[in-house]
Scaffold this active site. Structure first.
Site, PDB file in Angstrom:
ATOM      1  CB  SER A 241      14.100 -20.396  17.794  1.00 53.11           C
ATOM      2  OG  SER A 241      15.170 -21.080  17.445  1.00 53.11           O
ATOM      3  CG  HIS A 271      16.853 -17.452  14.748  1.00 54.92           C
ATOM      4  ND1 HIS A 271      17.682 -18.102  14.098  1.00 54.92           N
ATOM      5  CD2 HIS A 271      15.689 -17.612  15.609  1.00 54.92           C
ATOM      6  CE1 HIS A 271      17.447 -19.495  15.221  1.00 54.92           C
ATOM      7  NE2 HIS A 271      16.497 -19.010  15.937  1.00 54.92           N
ATOM      8  CG  HIS A 318      26.140 -18.937  13.626  1.00 55.33           C
ATOM      9  ND1 HIS A 318      26.410 -19.095  14.960  1.00 55.33           N
ATOM     10  CD2 HIS A 318      25.172 -19.487  13.183  1.00 55.33           C
ATOM     11  CE1 HIS A 318      25.260 -19.875  15.250  1.00 55.33           C
ATOM     12  NE2 HIS A 318      24.560 -20.171  14.320  1.00 55.33           N
ATOM     13  NE  ARG A 327      23.057 -25.647  11.666  1.00 52.84           N
ATOM     14  CZ  ARG A 327      22.530 -24.574  12.231  1.00 52.84           C
ATOM     15  NH1 ARG A 327      21.129 -24.782  12.776  1.00 52.84           N
ATOM     16  NH2 ARG A 327      22.725 -23.474  12.112  1.00 52.84           N
ATOM     17  CG  ASP A 373      19.031 -19.927   7.358  1.00 55.18           C
ATOM     18  OD1 ASP A 373      18.249 -21.019   7.772  1.00 55.18           O
ATOM     19  OD2 ASP A 373      19.397 -19.469   8.510  1.00 55.18           O
TER      20      ASP A 373
HETATM   21  N1  CMX Z   1      26.363  -9.759   5.911  1.00 56.82           N
HETATM   22  C1  CMX Z   1      26.705  -8.454   6.159  1.00 56.82           C
HETATM   23  N2  CMX Z   1      27.063  -8.162   7.327  1.00 56.82           N
HETATM   24  C2  CMX Z   1      27.314  -9.158   8.467  1.00 56.82           C
HETATM   25  C3  CMX Z   1      26.857 -10.453   7.971  1.00 56.82           C
HETATM   26  C4  CMX Z   1      26.441 -10.738   6.728  1.00 56.82           C
HETATM   27  N3  CMX Z   1      26.209 -11.961   6.383  1.00 56.82           N
HETATM   28  N4  CMX Z   1      27.053 -11.220   9.100  1.00 56.82           N
HETATM   29  C5  CMX Z   1      27.582 -10.242  10.147  1.00 56.82           C
HETATM   30  N5  CMX Z   1      27.693  -8.970   9.547  1.00 56.82           N
HETATM   31  C6  CMX Z   1      27.979  -7.753  10.343  1.00 56.82           C
HETATM   32  C7  CMX Z   1      27.135  -7.360  11.359  1.00 56.82           C
HETATM   33  O1  CMX Z   1      25.558  -7.016  11.035  1.00 56.82           O
HETATM   34  C8  CMX Z   1      27.858  -6.541  12.391  1.00 56.82           C
HETATM   35  O2  CMX Z   1      27.616  -5.156  11.643  1.00 56.82           O
HETATM   36  P1  CMX Z   1      27.634  -3.890  12.796  1.00 56.82           P
HETATM   37  O3  CMX Z   1      28.731  -4.054  13.762  1.00 56.82           O
HETATM   38  O4  CMX Z   1      27.568  -2.618  11.495  1.00 56.82           O
HETATM   39  O5  CMX Z   1      26.331  -3.941  13.180  1.00 56.82           O
HETATM   40  C9  CMX Z   1      29.017  -7.035  12.102  1.00 56.82           C
HETATM   41  O6  CMX Z   1      29.294  -7.597  10.890  1.00 56.82           O
HETATM   42  C10 CMX Z   1      29.400  -8.168  13.264  1.00 56.82           C
HETATM   43  O7  CMX Z   1      28.653  -8.953  13.512  1.00 56.82           O
HETATM   44  P2  CMX Z   1      29.044 -10.318  13.961  1.00 56.82           P
HETATM   45  O8  CMX Z   1      29.511 -10.406  15.315  1.00 56.82           O
HETATM   46  O9  CMX Z   1      30.054 -11.118  12.999  1.00 56.82           O
HETATM   47  O10 CMX Z   1      27.628 -11.333  13.707  1.00 56.82           O
HETATM   48  P3  CMX Z   1      26.481 -11.274  14.856  1.00 56.82           P
HETATM   49  O11 CMX Z   1      26.461 -12.269  15.963  1.00 56.82           O
HETATM   50  O12 CMX Z   1      26.143  -9.825  15.407  1.00 56.82           O
HETATM   51  O13 CMX Z   1      25.139 -11.628  13.805  1.00 56.82           O
HETATM   52  C11 CMX Z   1      24.179 -12.995  12.310  1.00 56.82           C
HETATM   53  C12 CMX Z   1      25.223 -13.016  13.542  1.00 56.82           C
HETATM   54  C13 CMX Z   1      23.908 -14.287  11.851  1.00 56.82           C
HETATM   55  C14 CMX Z   1      22.936 -12.364  12.944  1.00 56.82           C
HETATM   56  C15 CMX Z   1      24.951 -12.148  11.079  1.00 56.82           C
HETATM   57  O14 CMX Z   1      26.049 -12.991  10.699  1.00 56.82           O
HETATM   58  C16 CMX Z   1      23.931 -12.036  10.025  1.00 56.82           C
HETATM   59  O15 CMX Z   1      23.096 -11.046   9.956  1.00 56.82           O
HETATM   60  N6  CMX Z   1      23.725 -13.186   8.987  1.00 56.82           N
HETATM   61  C17 CMX Z   1      23.076 -12.632   7.836  1.00 56.82           C
HETATM   62  C18 CMX Z   1      21.563 -13.253   8.348  1.00 56.82           C
HETATM   63  C19 CMX Z   1      21.455 -14.759   8.413  1.00 56.82           C
HETATM   64  O16 CMX Z   1      22.213 -15.734   7.803  1.00 56.82           O
HETATM   65  N7  CMX Z   1      21.004 -15.117   9.807  1.00 56.82           N
HETATM   66  C20 CMX Z   1      20.880 -16.544   9.879  1.00 56.82           C
HETATM   67  C21 CMX Z   1      21.765 -17.305  11.104  1.00 56.82           C
HETATM   68  C22 CMX Z   1      21.534 -18.616  11.282  1.00 56.82           C
HETATM   69  C23 CMX Z   1      20.170 -18.843  11.999  1.00 56.82           C
HETATM   70  O17 CMX Z   1      19.887 -18.532  12.989  1.00 56.82           O
HETATM   71  O18 CMX Z   1      19.225 -19.418  11.127  1.00 56.82           O
END
Ligand code: CMX
Length: 440
Positions: A241, A271, A318, A327, A373
């Site tokens: 964002s 996000h 994250h 937070r 979140d």
């Molecule tokens: N559940 C399952 N798998 C997860 C995960 C979770 N909560 N968090 C990361 N992973 C997976 C990723 O999808 C990725 O898988 P692939 O290699 O198969 O693609 C792998 O673990 C590595 O990811 P990462 O480097 O640890 O995390 P990223 O930086 O790529 O992604 C985030 C960060 C937040 C998008 C991810 O942790 C996620 O999808 N979390 C769940 C959604 C969420 O809570 N988002 C809100 C974030 C805060 C905000 O912006 O509001």
């Protein structure tokens, strides 16, 4: 409220000199190398943005202009000693870099109140959409529709010089922030309370008025929304964002367009949508388990099942953080202090025990800990804001404080249009291996 603008510019003008000197004297200095891995993981860790308002440390979490969340909860002005800090004070801090006085905060609150009128056509745009249009669809469309009010756009057309851009951006930002609670509350009442709208109460603060116009007028909800608006406001410059707002602003699109772009990014499930997804996912689980009080074993089984289905656990993980999000902790402390024996809050607390070891065991997940979140929905739900498809709009109202304070700084510095380079996959393959790939 010219004195806040003047105080801001007095401080910001020192930054312009430093920015220009850095660009002129050190433009060739190499500060980082970029790996193929960084390109393939969303440019993580590549220093390429200037954001002064906040900085995210992977271990410690966010600091707003150097202050941690516990420090802000202690130092920022509030309405009463038991209450939470006012978001107006946080915005002042983000913009000017100083903890404001009570008087500064009350003046800013009044200033936003006088700027808060929303033109009728914005409500008409919202009303033209079907009720099943997602709240974030309505919110982003309303923000775009408000661009008719842009002073920067008019001034640009009239031919103002570049060094004056920030002045008009400043007023656009103040006007936009001031109007957001009315727009958000309008969408909420339209979708969930039969369009029975509530007029603002000019005596209330920005977040208090939002609670009031949503129809949740208790002191408890106002206190919660003040905390909520402070902690969701900013998370340095690279999150979707913030980055989208900054990127679109770099084309000199007005703040309404820039912020609408940021909100469309916030609406994504990885996000800000995660805050509604957490509650949705928990309710699906309770339905499937046919209980409102699942055991930790049941929670663990459901987490594993979600992962086996190839889905993410919302509210966990994250891109930068490597510890529990402060937070999350701030909201947990709030719940510990004010909420006793709430089933949803208990589930969220139990998930905090259950989820990290399961995610940690997978190995590939960089951060198994909860983010902001994971908690926010349970608090809103407890206080009667149960319509969770609306939760991302609340995140958006708060996020305006950080990304729009940064947008003013972008124009103070006169940052150029953003334009990183892109290459075909085969270019990277050649760089890495010396051989060309077979990809089209
Ligand atoms: N559940 C399952 N798998 C997860 C995960 C979770 N909560 N968090 C990361 N992973 C997976 C990723 O999808 C990725 O898988 P692939 O290699 O198969 O693609 C792998 O673990 C590595 O990811 P990462 O480097 O640890 O995390 P990223 O930086 O790529 O992604 C985030 C960060 C937040 C998008 C991810 O942790 C996620 O999808 N979390 C769940 C959604 C969420 O809570 N988002 C809100 C974030 C805060 C905000 O912006 O509001």
């Amino acid at each position: 409220m010219e004195y806040i603008k003047n105080r801001f510019y007095e401080k910001a003008s020192k930054c312009i000199n430093e920015y220009n000197k850095l660009k002129r004297d050190h433009g060739d200095k190499v500060i980082a190398n970029v790996t193929i891995g960084q390109v393939m993981t969303g440019m993580k860790g590549v220093p390429s943005l200037i954001t002064d308002t906040s900085k995210l440390d992977p271990q410690e979490g966010i600091r707003f202009r150097g202050y941690s969340i516990p420090e802000l909860r202690e130092k920022l002005p509030r309405l009463n000693p038991e209450g939470e800090p006012l978001p107006e004070g946080l915005f002042y801090l983000l913009l000017i870099g100083e903890i404001p006085s009570q008087e500064d905060v009350m003046n800013l609150s009044k200033d936003w109140s006088t700027r808060s009128h929303v033109p009728q056509h914005v409500y008409d745009v919202i009303d033209a959409m079907p009720k099943n249009a997602k709240p974030m669809t309505q919110f982003s469309a309303a923000i775009t529709a408000m661009a008719t009010e842009s002073l920067f756009q008019k001034a640009y057309r009239s031919g103002i010089g570049k060094k004056h851009y920030w002045d008009f951006i400043y007023d656009d930002v103040m006007n936009l922030i001031a109007k957001l609670p009315r727009v958000a509350a309008y969408i909420y009442r339209r979708n969930f309370h039969n369009g029975d709208h509530i007029e603002p109460n000019r005596k209330l603060d920005w977040a208090g008025n939002l609670a009031h116009m949503m129809g949740h007028d208790s002191e408890e909800v106002k206190r919660l929304l003040r905390l909520y608006m402070v902690i969701h406001s900013d998370h340095e410059g690279g999150n979707v964002s913030a980055h989208a707002t900054h990127l679109v602003g770099s084309a000199l699109s007005n703040p309404y367009y820039s912020f609408a772009a940021g909100m469309l990014g916030l609406a994504g499930p990885l996000h800000g949508y995660a805050n509604q997804d957490v509650i949705h996912w928990i309710f699906d689980m309770l339905d499937e388990l046919d209980t409102d009080n699942p055991s930790k074993e049941q929670l663990a089984d459901y987490v594993k099942k979600t992962l086996e289905e190839g889905r993410v656990i919302p509210g966990y993980g994250h891109a930068v953080l490597r510890k529990t999000d402060p937070r999350f902790t701030a909201q947990q402390e709030f719940a510990d202090k004010y909420i006793k024996n709430d089933k949803l809050v208990n589930i969220v607390n139990n998930l905090y025990e259950v989820v990290p070891p399961i995610l940690g065991d997978i190995g590939k997940i960089q951060n198994p800990w909860p983010n902001v979140d994971a908690y926010s929905g349970a608090l809103l739900y407890h206080y009667g804001i149960k319509e969770y498809t609306f939760y991302t709009v609340l995140f958006g109202v708060s996020r305006a404080l950080g990304v729009l304070a940064s947008l003013i700084m972008d124009r103070v510095y006169g940052l150029p249009i953003e334009r990183p380079s892109s290459f075909e996959l085969k270019w990277y393959i050649e760089k890495a291996t010396g051989q060309s790939g077979s990809c089209i």
